[in-house]
Design a protein around this motif. Structure first.
Motif, PDB file in Angstrom:
ATOM      1  N   LEU A 191       4.592  -3.568 -24.983  1.00  0.00           N
ATOM      2  CA  LEU A 191       5.769  -3.294 -25.970  1.00  0.00           C
ATOM      3  C   LEU A 191       5.305  -3.011 -27.338  1.00  0.00           C
ATOM      4  CD1 LEU A 191       8.210  -6.038 -24.477  1.00  0.00           C
ATOM      5  CD2 LEU A 191       8.131  -3.685 -24.052  1.00  0.00           C
ATOM      6  N   LYS A 192       4.107  -2.599 -27.406  1.00  0.00           N
ATOM      7  CA  LYS A 192       3.774  -2.370 -28.964  1.00  0.00           C
ATOM      8  C   LYS A 192       4.034  -0.875 -29.202  1.00  0.00           C
ATOM      9  CE  LYS A 192       1.891  -6.257 -30.141  1.00  0.00           C
ATOM     10  NZ  LYS A 192       2.376  -6.967 -31.189  1.00  0.00           N
ATOM     11  N   SER A 193       3.731  -0.670 -30.495  1.00  0.00           N
ATOM     12  CA  SER A 193       4.030   0.837 -30.940  1.00  0.00           C
ATOM     13  C   SER A 193       4.076   1.821 -29.869  1.00  0.00           C
ATOM     14  CB  SER A 193       3.489   1.051 -32.081  1.00  0.00           C
ATOM     15  OG  SER A 193       2.064   1.043 -31.842  1.00  0.00           O
ATOM     16  N   PRO A 194       4.942   2.864 -29.967  1.00  0.00           N
ATOM     17  CA  PRO A 194       5.115   4.072 -28.888  1.00  0.00           C
ATOM     18  C   PRO A 194       3.956   5.017 -29.290  1.00  0.00           C
ATOM     19  CG  PRO A 194       6.842   3.964 -30.361  1.00  0.00           C
ATOM     20  CD  PRO A 194       6.324   2.768 -30.507  1.00  0.00           C
ATOM     21  N   GLY A 195       3.484   5.884 -28.517  1.00  0.00           N
ATOM     22  CA  GLY A 195       2.750   6.818 -29.057  1.00  0.00           C
ATOM     23  C   GLY A 195       3.261   8.086 -29.541  1.00  0.00           C
ATOM     24  N   PRO A 196       2.598   9.400 -29.809  1.00  0.00           N
ATOM     25  CA  PRO A 196       3.408  10.339 -30.184  1.00  0.00           C
ATOM     26  C   PRO A 196       4.585  10.838 -29.323  1.00  0.00           C
ATOM     27  CG  PRO A 196       0.759  10.634 -30.369  1.00  0.00           C
ATOM     28  CD  PRO A 196       1.129   9.275 -29.477  1.00  0.00           C
ATOM     29  N   SER A 197       4.432  10.432 -28.158  1.00  0.00           N
ATOM     30  CA  SER A 197       5.359  11.058 -27.162  1.00  0.00           C
ATOM     31  C   SER A 197       6.562   9.963 -27.365  1.00  0.00           C
ATOM     32  CB  SER A 197       4.838  10.841 -25.741  1.00  0.00           C
ATOM     33  OG  SER A 197       4.877   9.549 -25.334  1.00  0.00           O
ATOM     34  N   GLY A 198       6.584   9.000 -28.199  1.00  0.00           N
ATOM     35  CA  GLY A 198       7.818   8.062 -28.221  1.00  0.00           C
ATOM     36  C   GLY A 198       7.809   7.318 -27.274  1.00  0.00           C
ATOM     37  N   MET A 199       6.758   7.168 -26.035  1.00  0.00           N
ATOM     38  CA  MET A 199       6.917   6.185 -24.912  1.00  0.00           C
ATOM     39  C   MET A 199       5.703   5.202 -25.288  1.00  0.00           C
ATOM     40  SD  MET A 199       8.781   7.792 -23.471  1.00  0.00           S
ATOM     41  CE  MET A 199       9.264   7.062 -21.963  1.00  0.00           C
ATOM     42  N   SER A 200       6.286   4.038 -25.031  1.00  0.00           N
ATOM     43  CA  SER A 200       5.352   2.854 -25.219  1.00  0.00           C
ATOM     44  C   SER A 200       4.402   2.654 -23.945  1.00  0.00           C
ATOM     45  CB  SER A 200       6.224   1.585 -25.528  1.00  0.00           C
ATOM     46  OG  SER A 200       6.787   1.269 -24.016  1.00  0.00           O
ATOM     47  N   PRO A 201       3.310   1.870 -24.247  1.00  0.00           N
ATOM     48  CA  PRO A 201       2.680   1.531 -23.052  1.00  0.00           C
ATOM     49  C   PRO A 201       3.423   0.980 -21.855  1.00  0.00           C
ATOM     50  CG  PRO A 201       1.500   1.017 -24.881  1.00  0.00           C
ATOM     51  CD  PRO A 201       2.990   1.184 -25.373  1.00  0.00           C
ATOM     52  N   CYS A 202       4.302   0.419 -21.828  1.00  0.00           N
ATOM     53  CA  CYS A 202       5.096  -0.096 -20.753  1.00  0.00           C
ATOM     54  C   CYS A 202       5.534   0.954 -19.890  1.00  0.00           C
ATOM     55  CB  CYS A 202       6.267  -0.969 -21.410  1.00  0.00           C
ATOM     56  SG  CYS A 202       7.596  -1.412 -20.334  1.00  0.00           S
ATOM     57  N   PHE A 203       6.032   2.163 -20.410  1.00  0.00           N
ATOM     58  CA  PHE A 203       6.406   3.125 -19.466  1.00  0.00           C
ATOM     59  C   PHE A 203       5.238   3.581 -18.638  1.00  0.00           C
ATOM     60  CE2 PHE A 203       6.563   7.605 -18.663  1.00  0.00           C
ATOM     61  CZ  PHE A 203       7.755   7.934 -17.898  1.00  0.00           C
ATOM     62  N   PHE A 204       4.034   4.074 -19.323  1.00  0.00           N
ATOM     63  CA  PHE A 204       2.922   4.654 -18.380  1.00  0.00           C
ATOM     64  C   PHE A 204       2.514   3.116 -17.489  1.00  0.00           C
ATOM     65  CE2 PHE A 204       3.172   7.124 -22.224  1.00  0.00           C
ATOM     66  CZ  PHE A 204       3.170   8.477 -21.788  1.00  0.00           C
ATOM     67  N   GLN A 205       2.599   2.145 -18.008  1.00  0.00           N
ATOM     68  CA  GLN A 205       2.045   1.083 -16.924  1.00  0.00           C
ATOM     69  C   GLN A 205       3.089   0.877 -15.984  1.00  0.00           C
ATOM     70  OE1 GLN A 205       2.002  -2.305 -19.789  1.00  0.00           O
ATOM     71  NE2 GLN A 205      -0.095  -1.808 -20.556  1.00  0.00           N
ATOM     72  N   LYS A 206       4.200   0.955 -16.062  1.00  0.00           N
ATOM     73  CA  LYS A 206       5.259   0.471 -15.142  1.00  0.00           C
ATOM     74  C   LYS A 206       5.460   1.849 -14.090  1.00  0.00           C
ATOM     75  CE  LYS A 206       9.461  -1.629 -14.112  1.00  0.00           C
ATOM     76  NZ  LYS A 206       9.245  -2.715 -13.155  1.00  0.00           N
ATOM     77  N   PHE A 207       5.176   3.022 -14.677  1.00  0.00           N
ATOM     78  CA  PHE A 207       5.510   4.140 -13.684  1.00  0.00           C
ATOM     79  C   PHE A 207       4.169   4.949 -13.350  1.00  0.00           C
ATOM     80  CE2 PHE A 207       9.496   3.590 -15.736  1.00  0.00           C
ATOM     81  CZ  PHE A 207      10.305   3.093 -14.650  1.00  0.00           C
ATOM     82  N   TRP A 208       2.960   4.164 -13.728  1.00  0.00           N
ATOM     83  CA  TRP A 208       1.744   4.779 -13.399  1.00  0.00           C
ATOM     84  C   TRP A 208       1.576   5.420 -12.032  1.00  0.00           C
ATOM     85  CZ3 TRP A 208      -1.583   6.471 -16.421  1.00  0.00           C
ATOM     86  CH2 TRP A 208      -2.633   6.717 -16.220  1.00  0.00           C
ATOM     87  N   ASN A 209       2.218   5.113 -11.176  1.00  0.00           N
ATOM     88  CA  ASN A 209       2.059   5.646  -9.769  1.00  0.00           C
ATOM     89  C   ASN A 209       2.791   7.020  -9.861  1.00  0.00           C
ATOM     90  OD1 ASN A 209       4.487   4.418 -10.007  1.00  0.00           O
ATOM     91  ND2 ASN A 209       4.914   4.590  -7.833  1.00  0.00           N
ATOM     92  N   ILE A 210       3.731   7.521 -10.522  1.00  0.00           N
ATOM     93  CA  ILE A 210       4.381   8.381 -10.647  1.00  0.00           C
ATOM     94  C   ILE A 210       3.533   9.613 -11.824  1.00  0.00           C
ATOM     95  CG2 ILE A 210       6.449   9.806 -11.415  1.00  0.00           C
ATOM     96  CD1 ILE A 210       8.123   7.208 -10.446  1.00  0.00           C
ATOM     97  N   VAL A 211       3.304   8.927 -12.958  1.00  0.00           N
ATOM     98  CA  VAL A 211       2.784   9.757 -14.001  1.00  0.00           C
ATOM     99  C   VAL A 211       1.129   9.903 -14.040  1.00  0.00           C
ATOM    100  CG1 VAL A 211       4.840   9.195 -15.415  1.00  0.00           C
ATOM    101  CG2 VAL A 211       2.648   7.944 -15.794  1.00  0.00           C
ATOM    102  N   ARG A 212       0.546   9.043 -13.319  1.00  0.00           N
ATOM    103  CA  ARG A 212      -0.797   8.857 -13.284  1.00  0.00           C
ATOM    104  C   ARG A 212      -1.663  10.286 -13.126  1.00  0.00           C
ATOM    105  NH1 ARG A 212      -2.616   6.178  -8.355  1.00  0.00           N
ATOM    106  NH2 ARG A 212      -2.520   4.178  -9.540  1.00  0.00           N
ATOM    107  N   ARG A 213      -1.487  11.354 -12.466  1.00  0.00           N
ATOM    108  CA  ARG A 213      -2.117  12.330 -12.255  1.00  0.00           C
ATOM    109  C   ARG A 213      -1.785  13.275 -13.526  1.00  0.00           C
ATOM    110  NH1 ARG A 213       0.351  15.382  -8.253  1.00  0.00           N
ATOM    111  NH2 ARG A 213       1.002  16.980  -9.678  1.00  0.00           N
ATOM    112  N   ASP A 214      -0.704  13.393 -13.804  1.00  0.00           N
ATOM    113  CA  ASP A 214      -0.426  14.309 -15.018  1.00  0.00           C
ATOM    114  C   ASP A 214      -0.974  13.729 -16.196  1.00  0.00           C
ATOM    115  OD1 ASP A 214       0.759  16.346 -13.667  1.00  0.00           O
ATOM    116  OD2 ASP A 214       2.865  15.573 -13.815  1.00  0.00           O
TER     117      ASP A 214
END
Length: 137
Positions: free
Chosen positions: A79-102
């Motif tokens: 839940l720390k600060s979001p990156g340039p995309s506006g997405m926090s690490p939580c998004f990428f961690q939670k949906f890694w199986n979907i966003v991993r490749r890209d």
């Protein structure tokens, strides 16, 4: 307090804005090179002693891997600060199986192939963090 300064033509300037401009221009000129001479640069570089061992340098220039991208992502607090995309690490961690490749492809392309711009440097920090693992979602 500086009351006045002379410019490169010997003209004296006394206003605050003119003095500020002269100082800024002076430092801009001394720290900017329009035509660096490689011979002079090489001469100065030979005077520097290396602080990075050959083994450490090999580690630093080694290409980044997909495993490292995922490992670093999982070390980031969700839940720390979001990156340039506006997405926090939580998004990428939670949906890694979907966003991993890209995501991995994008990050590795930037880190391993460049070129770097200021906005892309933020992604460099993403993959170079070495912090203790945090709780994951």
């Amino acid at each position: 307090m500086i009351r006045s300064l002379k410019d490169e033509y010997g003209v004296s300037h006394a206003t605050s804005s003119a003095i500020q401009s002269l100082i800024q221009d002076y430092f801009r000129r001394i720290f900017t090179s329009t035509t660096p001479n490689p011979g002079v640069i090489d001469e100065y570089l030979t005077c520097l002693t290396s602080k990075v061992s050959a083994a450490a340098n090999a580690e630093l220039i080694r290409p980044h891997t997909a495993d490292k991208v995922q490992r670093v992502l999982n070390q980031m607090h969700p839940l720390k600060s979001p990156g340039p995309s506006g997405m926090s690490p939580c998004f990428f961690q939670k949906f890694w199986n979907i966003v991993r490749r890209d995501t991995t492809s994008c990050v590795l392309n930037i880190l391993n192939k460049g070129p770097f711009t200021l906005s892309l440097m933020l992604l460099t920090l993403f993959c170079c963090l070495n912090v203790p693992a945090q709780r994951r979602f």
